[in-house]
Design a protein around this motif. Structure first.
Motif, PDB file in Angstrom:
ATOM      1  N   GLU A 137      -2.508   7.004  -1.394  1.00  0.00           N
ATOM      2  CA  GLU A 137      -2.223   5.543  -0.964  1.00  0.00           C
ATOM      3  C   GLU A 137      -3.172   4.871  -0.250  1.00  0.00           C
ATOM      4  O   GLU A 137      -4.004   5.401   0.408  1.00  0.00           O
ATOM      5  CB  GLU A 137      -0.999   5.567  -0.002  1.00  0.00           C
ATOM      6  N   SER A 138      -3.278   3.545  -0.678  1.00  0.00           N
ATOM      7  CA  SER A 138      -4.105   2.646   0.093  1.00  0.00           C
ATOM      8  C   SER A 138      -3.257   2.019   1.177  1.00  0.00           C
ATOM      9  O   SER A 138      -2.172   2.206   1.267  1.00  0.00           O
ATOM     10  CB  SER A 138      -4.728   1.576  -0.902  1.00  0.00           C
ATOM     11  N   ALA A 139      -4.154   1.417   2.230  1.00  0.00           N
ATOM     12  CA  ALA A 139      -3.342   0.714   3.193  1.00  0.00           C
ATOM     13  C   ALA A 139      -2.260  -0.112   2.983  1.00  0.00           C
ATOM     14  O   ALA A 139      -1.134  -0.407   3.176  1.00  0.00           O
ATOM     15  CB  ALA A 139      -4.125  -0.061   4.032  1.00  0.00           C
ATOM     16  N   GLU A 140      -2.591  -0.776   1.720  1.00  0.00           N
ATOM     17  CA  GLU A 140      -1.463  -1.668   0.953  1.00  0.00           C
ATOM     18  C   GLU A 140      -0.002  -1.147   0.852  1.00  0.00           C
ATOM     19  O   GLU A 140       0.915  -1.769   1.141  1.00  0.00           O
ATOM     20  CB  GLU A 140      -1.721  -2.570  -0.070  1.00  0.00           C
ATOM     21  N   ALA A 141      -0.215   0.197   0.142  1.00  0.00           N
ATOM     22  CA  ALA A 141       1.087   0.899   0.079  1.00  0.00           C
ATOM     23  C   ALA A 141       1.745   1.448   1.453  1.00  0.00           C
ATOM     24  O   ALA A 141       2.920   1.723   1.338  1.00  0.00           O
ATOM     25  CB  ALA A 141       0.733   2.247  -0.596  1.00  0.00           C
TER      26      ALA A 141
ATOM     27  N   MET B 192       1.123   0.038   4.867  1.00  0.00           N
ATOM     28  CA  MET B 192       1.413  -0.844   5.742  1.00  0.00           C
ATOM     29  C   MET B 192       3.059  -1.633   5.647  1.00  0.00           C
ATOM     30  O   MET B 192       3.521  -1.647   6.761  1.00  0.00           O
ATOM     31  CB  MET B 192       0.716  -2.071   5.442  1.00  0.00           C
ATOM     32  N   PRO B 193       3.699  -1.849   4.609  1.00  0.00           N
ATOM     33  CA  PRO B 193       4.960  -2.264   4.665  1.00  0.00           C
ATOM     34  C   PRO B 193       6.136  -1.259   5.571  1.00  0.00           C
ATOM     35  O   PRO B 193       6.680  -1.528   6.384  1.00  0.00           O
ATOM     36  CB  PRO B 193       5.656  -2.190   3.203  1.00  0.00           C
TER      37      PRO B 193
END
Length: 208
Positions: A185-189, A191-192
């Motif tokens: 995962e990247s941070a975008e995945a 952070m939510p």
């Protein structure tokens, strides 16, 4: 392994990132701890006022952070935390890469002492001594100590244990959130899930 900074008054703030062939580290710490860890003693949670947000960023290079002089705006939030705290220029990990680095951090021991010296394979697991193997192991694990001795509610949002089959990584956490993509995962995945927890519980005291 990560930067720590102190300020006078009721708050403490810490920020930074280290890189020595392993994982990058950053931390934001606020609050104070007055209690002591005593064997068999339940911590007095009224004496502990602390919130710790620990940010673990894989393969982070300091020279790609603004607070270390990088010319692109890649890390405005980390840069702000570093500006309010202390930034270290000479910080080294005892073990690398990712799995031995985290094993050393959580156990408080170098890989030759905790057993995890490889990124995978047979020497990527902590030592377990059969004569001492009870129902509970790794009771001196850093996260267990935070929970049992400092009285903190421990939470992780990380797929790291699944990615490396390193399930000792989750030892001591009260809440575990695996974002489900096997550690790619990247941070975008991630952070939510992080923001959802912080929105619900972040204003409470005594968590890591």
């Amino acid at each position: 392994r990560f930067r720590a900074a102190g300020r006078r008054g009721r708050s403490r703030r810490a920020a930074g990132a280290a890189r020595a062939g392993g994982a990058g580290r950053a931390a934001y710490i606020t609050g104070r701890v007055h209690g002591q860890c005593v064997e068999g003693h339940e911590p007095d949670r009224t004496e502990t006022l602390m919130r710790i947000l620990y940010i673990d960023i894989d393969t982070l290079r300091p020279d790609h952070l603004g607070c270390y002089g990088y010319h692109r705006q890649t890390s405005p939030h980390i840069d702000r935390l570093a500006a309010e705290g202390v930034r270290f220029d000479n910080c080294y990990v005892s073990d690398a890469p990712c799995l031995p680095s985290r094993a050393a951090f959580y156990s408080g021991r170098c890989g030759i002492r905790n057993g995890a010296i490889n990124h995978g394979g047979g020497q990527a697991d902590p030592f377990i001594h059969p004569a001492e193997r009870g129902f509970r192991t790794f009771t001196d694990h850093f996260i267990v100590q935070l929970r049992a001795c400092a009285g903190l509610h421990t939470v992780t949002v990380s797929p790291f244990g699944e990615r490396h089959a390193a399930f000792w990584f989750y030892n001591g956490f009260r809440e575990i959130y695996n974002t489900g993509q096997g550690g790619m995962e990247s941070a975008e995945a991630i952070m939510p899930t992080v923001m959802d927890w912080l929105d619900r519980r972040g204003r409470e005291d005594n968590w890591y």
